[in-house]
Design a protein around this motif. Structure first.
Motif, mmCIF file in Angstrom:
data_model
loop_
_atom_site.group_PDB
_atom_site.id
_atom_site.type_symbol
_atom_site.label_atom_id
_atom_site.label_comp_id
_atom_site.label_asym_id
_atom_site.label_seq_id
_atom_site.Cartn_x
_atom_site.Cartn_y
_atom_site.Cartn_z
ATOM 1 N N ARG A 1 0.840 -1.133 -0.203
ATOM 2 C CA ARG A 1 -0.010 -0.132 0.126
ATOM 3 C C ARG A 1 0.729 1.256 0.083
ATOM 4 N NH1 ARG A 1 -3.007 -0.735 4.778
ATOM 5 N NH2 ARG A 1 -3.060 -2.864 4.895
ATOM 6 N N ALA A 2 1.895 1.105 0.709
ATOM 7 C CA ALA A 2 2.798 2.215 0.787
ATOM 8 C C ALA A 2 3.729 2.696 -0.430
ATOM 9 C CB ALA A 2 3.867 2.146 1.887
ATOM 10 N N GLY A 3 3.836 1.680 -1.325
ATOM 11 C CA GLY A 3 4.456 1.893 -2.689
ATOM 12 C C GLY A 3 3.654 2.422 -3.845
ATOM 13 N N THR A 4 2.248 2.348 -3.556
ATOM 14 C CA THR A 4 1.519 2.290 -4.691
ATOM 15 C C THR A 4 0.984 3.583 -4.977
ATOM 16 O OG1 THR A 4 -0.440 1.850 -3.252
ATOM 17 C CG2 THR A 4 0.368 0.117 -4.465
ATOM 18 N N ALA A 5 0.933 4.375 -6.244
ATOM 19 C CA ALA A 5 0.629 5.691 -6.363
ATOM 20 C C ALA A 5 -0.784 5.788 -6.797
ATOM 21 C CB ALA A 5 1.298 6.279 -7.566
ATOM 22 N N PRO A 6 -1.394 7.007 -6.215
ATOM 23 C CA PRO A 6 -2.666 7.107 -6.548
ATOM 24 C C PRO A 6 -3.121 7.092 -8.124
ATOM 25 C CG PRO A 6 -1.921 9.102 -5.815
ATOM 26 C CD PRO A 6 -0.687 8.141 -5.891
ATOM 27 N N THR A 7 -4.164 6.090 -8.403
ATOM 28 C CA THR A 7 -4.462 6.095 -9.758
ATOM 29 C C THR A 7 -5.416 6.746 -10.279
ATOM 30 O OG1 THR A 7 -5.450 4.015 -9.274
ATOM 31 C CG2 THR A 7 -3.163 3.938 -9.892
ATOM 32 N N ALA A 8 -6.433 6.450 -9.985
ATOM 33 C CA ALA A 8 -7.803 7.015 -10.556
ATOM 34 C C ALA A 8 -8.432 7.600 -9.362
ATOM 35 C CB ALA A 8 -8.762 6.009 -11.102
ATOM 36 N N LEU A 9 -8.254 9.201 -9.281
ATOM 37 C CA LEU A 9 -8.950 9.935 -8.165
ATOM 38 C C LEU A 9 -10.239 10.287 -8.777
ATOM 39 C CD1 LEU A 9 -6.148 12.206 -6.906
ATOM 40 C CD2 LEU A 9 -6.949 10.258 -5.656
ATOM 41 N N THR A 10 -11.340 10.160 -7.731
ATOM 42 C CA THR A 10 -12.736 10.747 -8.252
ATOM 43 C C THR A 10 -12.726 11.927 -8.335
ATOM 44 O OG1 THR A 10 -13.588 10.828 -5.825
ATOM 45 C CG2 THR A 10 -13.863 8.743 -6.952
ATOM 46 N N LEU A 11 -13.743 12.568 -8.768
ATOM 47 C CA LEU A 11 -13.975 13.992 -8.945
ATOM 48 C C LEU A 11 -14.118 14.886 -7.723
ATOM 49 C CD1 LEU A 11 -16.482 14.140 -11.921
ATOM 50 C CD2 LEU A 11 -14.091 14.585 -11.962
ATOM 51 N N THR A 12 -14.433 14.205 -6.486
ATOM 52 C CA THR A 12 -14.982 14.746 -5.344
ATOM 53 C C THR A 12 -13.478 14.754 -4.633
ATOM 54 O OG1 THR A 12 -16.955 13.674 -5.105
ATOM 55 C CG2 THR A 12 -15.792 14.294 -3.064
ATOM 56 N N GLN A 13 -12.703 13.840 -4.787
ATOM 57 C CA GLN A 13 -11.091 13.842 -4.290
ATOM 58 C C GLN A 13 -10.385 14.940 -4.856
ATOM 59 O OE1 GLN A 13 -10.078 9.712 -5.095
ATOM 60 N NE2 GLN A 13 -10.703 9.243 -2.726
ATOM 61 N N LEU A 14 -10.680 15.145 -6.333
ATOM 62 C CA LEU A 14 -9.947 15.953 -6.991
ATOM 63 C C LEU A 14 -10.338 17.473 -6.328
ATOM 64 C CD1 LEU A 14 -9.488 14.669 -10.460
ATOM 65 C CD2 LEU A 14 -7.820 15.040 -9.101
ATOM 66 N N GLU A 15 -11.553 17.610 -6.332
ATOM 67 C CA GLU A 15 -12.088 19.047 -5.812
ATOM 68 C C GLU A 15 -11.692 19.256 -4.551
ATOM 69 O OE1 GLU A 15 -13.997 22.642 -6.029
ATOM 70 O OE2 GLU A 15 -13.673 20.972 -7.551
ATOM 71 N N SER A 16 -11.622 18.245 -3.735
ATOM 72 C CA SER A 16 -10.796 18.390 -2.108
ATOM 73 C C SER A 16 -9.557 18.876 -2.357
ATOM 74 C CB SER A 16 -11.192 17.426 -1.465
ATOM 75 O OG SER A 16 -10.229 16.178 -1.577
ATOM 76 N N LEU A 17 -8.708 18.391 -3.222
ATOM 77 C CA LEU A 17 -7.267 18.693 -3.382
ATOM 78 C C LEU A 17 -7.312 20.172 -3.924
ATOM 79 C CD1 LEU A 17 -5.704 15.544 -4.947
ATOM 80 C CD2 LEU A 17 -5.656 16.244 -2.698
ATOM 81 N N ARG A 18 -8.239 20.660 -4.668
ATOM 82 C CA ARG A 18 -8.166 21.871 -5.168
ATOM 83 C C ARG A 18 -8.545 22.993 -4.151
ATOM 84 N NH1 ARG A 18 -11.151 19.489 -9.364
ATOM 85 N NH2 ARG A 18 -9.565 19.240 -11.461
ATOM 86 N N GLU A 19 -9.609 22.585 -3.236
ATOM 87 C CA GLU A 19 -9.848 23.607 -2.192
ATOM 88 C C GLU A 19 -8.865 23.576 -1.296
ATOM 89 O OE1 GLU A 19 -13.375 21.832 -0.463
ATOM 90 O OE2 GLU A 19 -14.630 22.295 -2.045
ATOM 91 N N VAL A 20 -8.014 22.824 -0.857
ATOM 92 C CA VAL A 20 -6.789 22.764 -0.109
ATOM 93 C C VAL A 20 -5.859 23.788 -0.735
ATOM 94 C CG1 VAL A 20 -4.864 21.704 1.151
ATOM 95 C CG2 VAL A 20 -7.085 20.738 1.098
ATOM 96 N N CYS A 21 -5.580 23.563 -1.980
ATOM 97 C CA CYS A 21 -4.593 24.138 -2.991
ATOM 98 C C CYS A 21 -4.953 25.638 -3.164
ATOM 99 C CB CYS A 21 -4.163 23.464 -4.271
ATOM 100 S SG CYS A 21 -2.395 23.331 -4.519
ATOM 101 N N GLU A 22 -6.335 25.927 -3.030
ATOM 102 C CA GLU A 22 -6.838 27.596 -3.377
ATOM 103 C C GLU A 22 -6.201 28.594 -2.337
ATOM 104 O OE1 GLU A 22 -10.780 27.342 -3.211
ATOM 105 O OE2 GLU A 22 -10.849 26.808 -5.656
ATOM 106 N N VAL A 23 -5.718 27.797 -1.136
ATOM 107 C CA VAL A 23 -5.416 28.889 0.059
ATOM 108 C C VAL A 23 -4.123 29.328 -0.314
ATOM 109 C CG1 VAL A 23 -4.916 28.877 2.269
ATOM 110 C CG2 VAL A 23 -6.798 27.462 1.421
ATOM 111 N N ASN A 24 -3.227 28.555 -0.880
ATOM 112 C CA ASN A 24 -1.777 29.022 -0.969
ATOM 113 C C ASN A 24 -1.821 29.349 -2.764
ATOM 114 O OD1 ASN A 24 1.011 29.036 -1.325
ATOM 115 N ND2 ASN A 24 1.517 27.008 -0.557
ATOM 116 N N MET A 25 -1.199 30.692 -2.869
ATOM 117 C CA MET A 25 -1.351 31.079 -4.297
ATOM 118 C C MET A 25 -0.401 30.284 -5.192
ATOM 119 S SD MET A 25 -3.547 33.177 -4.485
ATOM 120 C CE MET A 25 -3.323 33.901 -5.975
#
Length: 102
Positions: free
Chosen positions: A54-78
């Motif tokens: 599990r530790a060595g596997t890369a994230p393969t197919a993120l859902t749209l909800t997961q990508l959106e949550s990453l975008r929300e976190v990244c929005e704070v930092n310009m």
């Protein structure tokens, strides 16, 4: 014609059943059968192997909800938001916040 089809079907089934896992009739044991020691692994060893996998596997197919949550976190930092626009959200999040948690 139906009778012929049924006979062919039964012949096929009997051939499949007869060519299955056969036992050696002379010695009474099955040739090339794995022992129980080859099949089972101790629980702690299995959990370590699974944890490493599990530790060595890369994230393969993120859902749209997961990508959106990453975008929300990244929005704070310009800088992260700018990198997300140029290199992608996964690369930007990984660069600024570390590995993706899911």
């Amino acid at each position: 014609m139906k009778t012929f089809a049924v006979l062919v079907l039964f012949a096929l089934v009997s051939v499949c059943l007869s060519t299955g896992d056969s036992k050696d009739t002379v010695s009474g044991n099955v040739a090339d059968s794995p022992s129980n020691a080859d099949i089972f692994v101790k629980r702690d060893l299995a959990s370590n192997l699974m944890r490493q996998k599990r530790a060595g596997t890369a994230p393969t197919a993120l859902t749209l909800t997961q990508l959106e949550s990453l975008r929300e976190v990244c929005e704070v930092n310009m800088a992260c938001e700018h990198m997300a626009e140029t290199a992608g959200i996964v690369a930007a999040y990984t660069a600024y916040y570390g590995p993706i948690p899911y």
